[in-house]
Design a protein around this motif. Structure first.
Motif, mmCIF file in Angstrom:
data_model
loop_
_atom_site.group_PDB
_atom_site.id
_atom_site.type_symbol
_atom_site.label_atom_id
_atom_site.label_comp_id
_atom_site.label_asym_id
_atom_site.label_seq_id
_atom_site.Cartn_x
_atom_site.Cartn_y
_atom_site.Cartn_z
ATOM 1 N N ARG A 135 -21.167 22.598 58.323
ATOM 2 C CA ARG A 135 -19.961 22.865 57.071
ATOM 3 C C ARG A 135 -20.816 23.945 56.329
ATOM 4 N NH1 ARG A 135 -16.375 20.148 54.034
ATOM 5 N NH2 ARG A 135 -16.533 18.887 55.957
ATOM 6 N N LEU A 136 -21.693 23.247 55.701
ATOM 7 C CA LEU A 136 -22.215 23.978 54.873
ATOM 8 C C LEU A 136 -23.571 24.897 54.912
ATOM 9 C CD1 LEU A 136 -22.402 23.384 51.251
ATOM 10 C CD2 LEU A 136 -24.587 22.446 52.430
ATOM 11 N N ALA A 137 -24.120 24.847 56.014
ATOM 12 C CA ALA A 137 -24.415 26.193 57.143
ATOM 13 C C ALA A 137 -24.165 27.005 57.812
ATOM 14 C CB ALA A 137 -24.972 25.859 58.024
ATOM 15 N N MET A 138 -22.829 27.053 57.556
ATOM 16 C CA MET A 138 -21.782 27.899 58.702
ATOM 17 C C MET A 138 -20.996 28.974 57.599
ATOM 18 S SD MET A 138 -19.606 25.593 61.149
ATOM 19 C CE MET A 138 -18.804 26.889 61.801
ATOM 20 N N GLU A 139 -21.069 28.271 56.022
ATOM 21 C CA GLU A 139 -20.514 28.997 54.741
ATOM 22 C C GLU A 139 -21.697 29.561 54.880
ATOM 23 O OE1 GLU A 139 -17.335 25.516 53.534
ATOM 24 O OE2 GLU A 139 -19.637 26.236 51.946
ATOM 25 N N LYS A 140 -23.054 29.320 54.896
ATOM 26 C CA LYS A 140 -24.081 30.192 54.087
ATOM 27 C C LYS A 140 -24.426 31.142 54.573
ATOM 28 C CE LYS A 140 -27.087 27.718 50.838
ATOM 29 N NZ LYS A 140 -28.234 26.739 50.702
ATOM 30 N N ASN A 141 -24.269 31.523 56.209
ATOM 31 C CA ASN A 141 -24.415 32.006 57.439
ATOM 32 C C ASN A 141 -23.171 32.580 57.787
ATOM 33 O OD1 ASN A 141 -27.633 32.000 57.285
ATOM 34 N ND2 ASN A 141 -26.520 29.824 57.105
#
Ligand code: G4P
Length: 534
Positions: free
Chosen positions: A515-521
């Protein structure tokens, strides 16, 4: 010369034990492929014409799907078996990419079971038309309304009964046909080609009472009234769209109601349909085209690779679905991925366990190619060096991961070869972590690892250790441009992997990380399958 028979390429699905093997045997009997009952599966289960692998026999499960071809009612049928076990749902998905319709078996005492739900999910992904057979009515069964309701509510498909059961178990009298208003008699129909009927055109008649008894006559009358008010008419369009399913009741074991079901399949099951492909280059800019089965130029794709169909020869067969044009033995065809032209000298057609050389094949046909390791699942073949690739044969994010190491370091090369081949066959998925070159196996179900372990020892003589890796899955990635790609790969280097076709994937350690990676990118797209289907 006779015109070619219209093709009917369909798969049979069921929860284990619902009667798939028994039904297959009966269908082959109608096709004249097996002459006696018991040739597909013996009582002891130790010999099965459609189950090839030793492991399948040991475990009493059908792991890999097989193809059986026969003719009936002036159609050329290809029946594709699917693994009943949920751990092989990827294999089932791939099999369903090669068919136009499905026959679903339900155990009428149990209703919808866990694996049927999974299989149905796969069918729905492609809106595959389904015919349903409520099996084992010679045993005590659920009430037909309860059964239909069970299928409709769990599988979310509208059931349209074509026949209606009169009693069940010891009281099973037969099935009522809505069109002819006759009951196909269970007790008196000795074989499907010499049926015996009970007239039920007058539902109150004393002769009907004499045949089926007053309680069943009363129940049938009530049931038919309910059907007339509650159940809509069968619609060919809704069946073709996978919304409605025509339903039959019967007993595969007693070959009762099977002919009626097969007659309908051959009457309504779709002929080969157009398919989507992309034109090279196969990157995100690839143009999608639709190829019609009536196109003159031959095209086809590999949907399944099966090893060890004949234990004596250790051969590997790639199954190709012909999608358009005409394939002819010994004519050059173009293997798009390798860019090589190939002449197939011994294309195979299958009848249960027997194989024949196919002189030609047309759209809808399934042929087997002897394979020394040249082909992969999803490979496309064409004529005239046409650079196309069929889409819709993806890998799915595995849920289980293992690190595999050869116990004897001298066998490392054997292990590498074995893993590469097994992943090409789709038995498992192989990923390589870019930063460390570490190899890991991914599977949707644990039994896939058992198959890999068994086959590595049996075929490649590699005894290995298997260490589970805690990972939640993988995501295939798409980037808007090279700069974003480079930066992402640098930022997440420790979780960047490649699949067997060198496509970039993200190793999901936890859902939180993802989720974090998706939000950041937000510009990077994450896909749960290798075809980048949303
Ligand atoms: P599967 O491939 O879906 O796993 O099922 P399969 O055809 O092997 O059938 C499972 C069992 O159910 C078999 O019993 C088979 O004979 C039985 N069966 C299939 N269709 C019918 C039917 O219409 N009526 C009845 N009464 N039985 C049916 P088995 O091989 O003897 O195994 P088991 O009974 O010892 O499990």
């Amino acid at each position: 010369m006779n015109p070619p028979k219209s093709r009917c390429t369909f798969a049979i699905i069921s929860h284990p034990d619902a009667g798939k093997t028994t039904m297959t045997e009966k269908l082959l009997w109608f096709g004249g492929v097996v002459r006696e009952a018991g040739m597909v599966k013996s009582k002891s289960g130790d010999y099965a014409k459609s189950d090839w692998m030793e492991l399948e026999k040991q475990r009493g499960i059908s792991i890999t799907s097989s193809v059986m071809s026969f003719e009936y009612n002036d159609r050329a049928l290809h029946l594709l078996d699917t693994p009943g076990h949920k751990d092989f749902s990827e294999d089932t998905y791939r099999t369903l990419t090669a068919v136009e319709s499905v026959l679903m078996m339900i155990d009428s005492a149990k209703g919808v079971e866990a694996q049927t739900i999974k299989l149905m999910d796969v069918c729905r992904m492609r809106d595959t038309p389904i015919v349903t057979f409520m099996n084992k009515f010679d045993r005590e069964s659920m009430d037909p309304f309860a059964l239909l309701d069970n299928v409709e509510s769990i599988l979310k498909i509208q059931c349209i009964p074509m026949t209606w059961p009169v009693g069940n178990g010891v009281d099973f009298k037969g099935v009522y046909d809505f069109k002819t208003k006759k009951i196909l008699s269970f007790k008196d129909s000795k074989d499907p080609f010499t049926p015996s009927y009970i007239d039920a055109s007058d539902i109150d008649s004393p002769s009907l009472k004499a045949e089926i008894g007053a309680p069943l006559q009363e129940k049938l009358k009530e049931d038919l009234e309910m059907v007339a008010t509650l159940i809509p008419e069968f619609s060919m369009e809704e069946y073709q769209a996978g919304i409605q399913s025509p339903v039959f009741f019967g007993s595969a074991l007693k070959n009762f109601g099977v002919k009626e079901c097969l007659d309908l399949i051959t009457a309504i099951a779709p002929t080969p349909r157009p398919r989507d492909a992309v034109l090279a280059p196969y990157d995100s800019s690839a143009k999608t085209i639709t190829i019609d089965p009536s196109d003159e130029e031959f095209t086809g794709f590999i949907f399944k690779i099966q090893a060890n169909m004949d234990a004596k020869h250790r051969d590997r067969i790639s199954f190709m679905r012909v999608c358009s044009g005409r394939f002819a033995r010994n004519e050059k065809i173009y293997h798009v991925r390798s860019g090589k032209e190939i002449r197939i000298a011994t294309p195979l057609m299958f009848q249960a366990r027997d194989r024949e050389i196919a002189e030609e094949a047309m759209a809808g046909d399934i042929i087997g190619l002897y394979d020394t390791g040249k082909y992969q699942i999803g490979d496309t073949f064409s004529m005239g060096k046409k650079l196309i690739r069929y889409t819709g044969i993806p890998s799915f994010s595995p849920e289980l991961f293992m690190r595999v190491l050869a116990k004897d370091p001298m066998k490392a090369k054997h292990l590498e070869k074995g893993l590469a081949q097994l992943s090409e066959e789709g038995a498992t998925q192989l990923f390589i972590r870019r930063s460390t070159n570490e190899k890991m196996l991914g599977a949707v179900g644990a039994l896939q690892f058992e198959v890999v372990k068994y086959r590595l020892e049996d075929e490649y003589s590699v005894v290995a250790t298997y260490e589970p890796i805690t990972m939640a899955g993988v995501r295939w990635l798409k980037f808007p441009d090279k700069t974003t790609e480079g930066k992402f790969i640098q930022d997440y280097s420790s979780v960047i992997m490649e699949d067997k076709e060198k496509r970039i994937c993200f190793a999901v350690r936890t859902e939180w990380d993802l989720r974090l990676a998706m939000e950041k990118n937000p510009d990077v797209k994450f896909f749960k399958n290798s075809d980048y289907i949303e």
